[in-house]
Scaffold this active site. Structure first.
Site, PDB file in Angstrom:
ATOM      1  N   HIS A 133       0.795  -1.237   0.000  1.00  0.00           N
ATOM      2  CA  HIS A 133       0.000   0.000   0.000  1.00  0.00           C
ATOM      3  C   HIS A 133       0.827   1.287   0.000  1.00  0.00           C
ATOM      4  O   HIS A 133       0.538   2.220   0.762  1.00  0.00           O
ATOM      5  CB  HIS A 133      -0.939   0.011   1.212  1.00  0.00           C
ATOM      6  CG  HIS A 133      -2.037  -1.018   1.152  1.00  0.00           C
ATOM      7  ND1 HIS A 133      -2.533  -1.548  -0.003  1.00  0.00           N
ATOM      8  CD2 HIS A 133      -2.756  -1.620   2.159  1.00  0.00           C
ATOM      9  CE1 HIS A 133      -3.499  -2.419   0.275  1.00  0.00           C
ATOM     10  NE2 HIS A 133      -3.641  -2.492   1.574  1.00  0.00           N
ATOM     11  N   HIS A 207      -9.793   2.159   0.149  1.00  0.00           N
ATOM     12  CA  HIS A 207      -9.675   1.141   1.178  1.00  0.00           C
ATOM     13  C   HIS A 207     -10.728   1.279   2.288  1.00  0.00           C
ATOM     14  O   HIS A 207     -10.430   1.050   3.464  1.00  0.00           O
ATOM     15  CB  HIS A 207      -8.261   1.178   1.761  1.00  0.00           C
ATOM     16  CG  HIS A 207      -7.769  -0.140   2.280  1.00  0.00           C
ATOM     17  ND1 HIS A 207      -8.333  -0.763   3.376  1.00  0.00           N
ATOM     18  CD2 HIS A 207      -6.798  -0.961   1.843  1.00  0.00           C
ATOM     19  CE1 HIS A 207      -7.695  -1.900   3.594  1.00  0.00           C
ATOM     20  NE2 HIS A 207      -6.759  -2.051   2.677  1.00  0.00           N
ATOM     21  N   ASP A 279      -8.524 -12.689   1.657  1.00  0.00           N
ATOM     22  CA  ASP A 279      -7.622 -11.560   1.409  1.00  0.00           C
ATOM     23  C   ASP A 279      -6.958 -11.846   0.072  1.00  0.00           C
ATOM     24  O   ASP A 279      -5.772 -12.114  -0.017  1.00  0.00           O
ATOM     25  CB  ASP A 279      -6.585 -11.455   2.539  1.00  0.00           C
ATOM     26  CG  ASP A 279      -5.812 -10.142   2.488  1.00  0.00           C
ATOM     27  OD1 ASP A 279      -6.005  -9.389   1.518  1.00  0.00           O
ATOM     28  OD2 ASP A 279      -5.012  -9.883   3.411  1.00  0.00           O
ATOM     29  N   GLU A 344     -11.482  -3.628  -2.909  1.00  0.00           N
ATOM     30  CA  GLU A 344     -10.493  -2.706  -3.461  1.00  0.00           C
ATOM     31  C   GLU A 344     -10.311  -2.996  -4.952  1.00  0.00           C
ATOM     32  O   GLU A 344      -9.716  -4.002  -5.322  1.00  0.00           O
ATOM     33  CB  GLU A 344      -9.167  -2.883  -2.729  1.00  0.00           C
ATOM     34  CG  GLU A 344      -9.283  -2.753  -1.216  1.00  0.00           C
ATOM     35  CD  GLU A 344      -8.157  -3.478  -0.477  1.00  0.00           C
ATOM     36  OE1 GLU A 344      -6.979  -3.250  -0.764  1.00  0.00           O
ATOM     37  OE2 GLU A 344      -8.470  -4.299   0.410  1.00  0.00           O
TER      38      GLU A 344
HETATM   39  C1  GLA Z   1      -5.358  -5.135   2.072  1.00  0.00           C
HETATM   40  C2  GLA Z   1      -4.413  -6.280   2.142  1.00  0.00           C
HETATM   41  C3  GLA Z   1      -4.507  -6.906   3.468  1.00  0.00           C
HETATM   42  C4  GLA Z   1      -4.231  -5.902   4.552  1.00  0.00           C
HETATM   43  C5  GLA Z   1      -5.172  -4.767   4.431  1.00  0.00           C
HETATM   44  C6  GLA Z   1      -4.844  -3.685   5.427  1.00  0.00           C
HETATM   45  O1  GLA Z   1      -6.634  -5.531   1.933  1.00  0.00           O
HETATM   46  O2  GLA Z   1      -4.625  -7.228   1.120  1.00  0.00           O
HETATM   47  O3  GLA Z   1      -3.603  -7.982   3.549  1.00  0.00           O
HETATM   48  O4  GLA Z   1      -2.925  -5.443   4.440  1.00  0.00           O
HETATM   49  O5  GLA Z   1      -5.140  -4.240   3.152  1.00  0.00           O
HETATM   50  O6  GLA Z   1      -4.745  -4.145   6.718  1.00  0.00           O
END
Ligand code: GLA
Length: 379
Positions: A133, A207, A279, A344
């Site tokens: 990020h 986000h 994730d 996202e």
């Molecule tokens: C994204 C990433 C996650 C985590 C979040 C923030 O979604 O894929 O692994 O880092 O951001 O906590």
């Protein structure tokens, strides 16, 4: 005669005053207030955008963060559906990226290394051995320049950030503009426009953590979701894509039919173990660069439905697996694991090291564009 004159004057006063008052049901509006001060004394402003139906959102010019988004349930009750903090300090100290625009690169770059035009670059390592990020001070931790660009029907706020050559290791001066518009169809429309003066990579995303239930005491496990994707990008333990595109069929990542998020989240499936839940990046069905439907998220008790549209190739779906009760959010509520989920829209993680993935390279003279829409309704 004098009293007649006074009466007329009073009538005129009342009428002109009425005309000045926006009819809050028929006209959109925007207000501004001071949200706080950064440690270096710079002031952070909060903008409140309200559309003609009474849906509202708040945005601060720090991190381009959406601090609240208030939408009706099926009975018309308006409640906040995004996680966040009550004060600026929460966002300054926080490590969760609540509500922010992340960049330059949303998600991970393996070992923070990539090549561009034969040159090797090293960006900040801030997530195990990888880059995440945008690094230590990503776009979520800087002050943006805000400009009100509303039309009478739709409040809109443009935020601009100039990221300097070398910032977090990235080449080129990048200018990114993000415009948040609250349409009268109850959509939050996000449009991005980015330019550079040297070849670089750019892959920003939004986000926000959503919880459509109306209470952040609830998890998102009963939210029912559909994702318009047949494949996803499997990851290794560090959540870096292996480079393959795997079929979602016969896996807990199959959301082609509406499915409650909690149904399979704890299945003994290696990808879920690596992610500590969901994730992952879903490979959205080809849209030819056009905005198309990507996700439907429905919360059965409140009846709130969020439909996400985007022109991006990928959708990172994250179930707040790293929330652990230490982040104290709005009204002092401790956000427990899985009290919010992120959708996202972006290119795929680690794209700079995966030539087979959609490119995120931006060259001088080119314009990066993205449109993503979160639309709210009920059923
Ligand atoms: C994204 C990433 C996650 C985590 C979040 C923030 O979604 O894929 O692994 O880092 O951001 O906590």
């Amino acid at each position: 005669m004098k009293s007649l004159f006074l009466c007329l004057a009073a009538l005129l006063f009342i009428l002109s005053n009425e005309a000045c008052q926006p009819n809050r049901k028929e006209q959109s509006y925007m207000t501004t207030s001071v949200f706080g001060k950064l440690p270096d004394n710079r002031e952070v402003l909060q903008y409140t955008l309200t559309n003609r139906t009474g849906v509202s959102m708040q945005v601060i010019n720090y991190g381009a963060i959406i601090t609240s988004l208030r939408v009706p349930d099926r009975t018309g009750k308006i409640e906040d559906v995004v996680l966040g903090y009550d004060s600026l300090q929460g966002y300054v100290d926080g490590t969760t990226y609540f509500g922010a625009i992340v960049g330059r690169y949303g998600n991970r770059i393996g070992k923070g290394k990539f090549q561009l035009d034969g040159k090797q670059y090293q960006v900040t390592i801030n997530d195990g051995e990888n880059h995440l990020h945008g690094g230590k001070v990503g776009f979520n931790k800087v002050l943006w320049q805000a400009k009100v660009v509303s039309s009478s029907a739709e409040p809109a706020l443009e935020l601009q950030y100039i990221s300097k050559d070398g910032e977090e290791g990235y080449p080129g001066n990048v200018t990114l503009k993000v415009t948040y518009t609250l349409t009268d169809k109850n959509e939050l429309r996000i449009s991005y426009e980015g330019t550079t003066d040297q070849p670089t990579i750019l892959n920003p995303t939004q986000h926000s953590y959503f919880n459509l239930s109306g209470s952040f005491a609830n998890t998102i496990l009963d939210h029912v979701m559909t994702i318009e994707a047949d494949r996803f990008t499997p990851v290794d333990k560090g959540l870096i894509p292996t480079g393959q595109l795997a079929e979602v069929a016969n896996t807990p990542l199959d959301f082609r039919m509406p499915t409650a998020i909690g149904t399979r989240i704890n299945d003994p499936f290696e990808q879920l173990t690596f992610g500590k839940g969901y994730d992952h990046n879903w490979v959205l069905r080809e849209g030819g660069g056009q905005v198309r439907k990507a996700v439907e998220l429905y919360e059965p008790k409140s009846g709130r439905l969020m439909t996400v549209y985007t022109d991006q190739p990928g959708m990172q779906f994250y179930t707040g697996n790293f929330l652990d009760g230490t982040a104290h959010g709005k009204n002092g509520v401790a956000y427990q694991r899985r009290t919010g989920l992120c959708l996202e829209a972006q290119a795929f993680p680690d794209t700079p090291n995966k030539p087979q993935f959609p490119s995120v390279t931006l060259k001088p003279g080119q314009v990066y564009r993205q449109t993503t829409i979160y639309q709210f309704s009920t059923k």
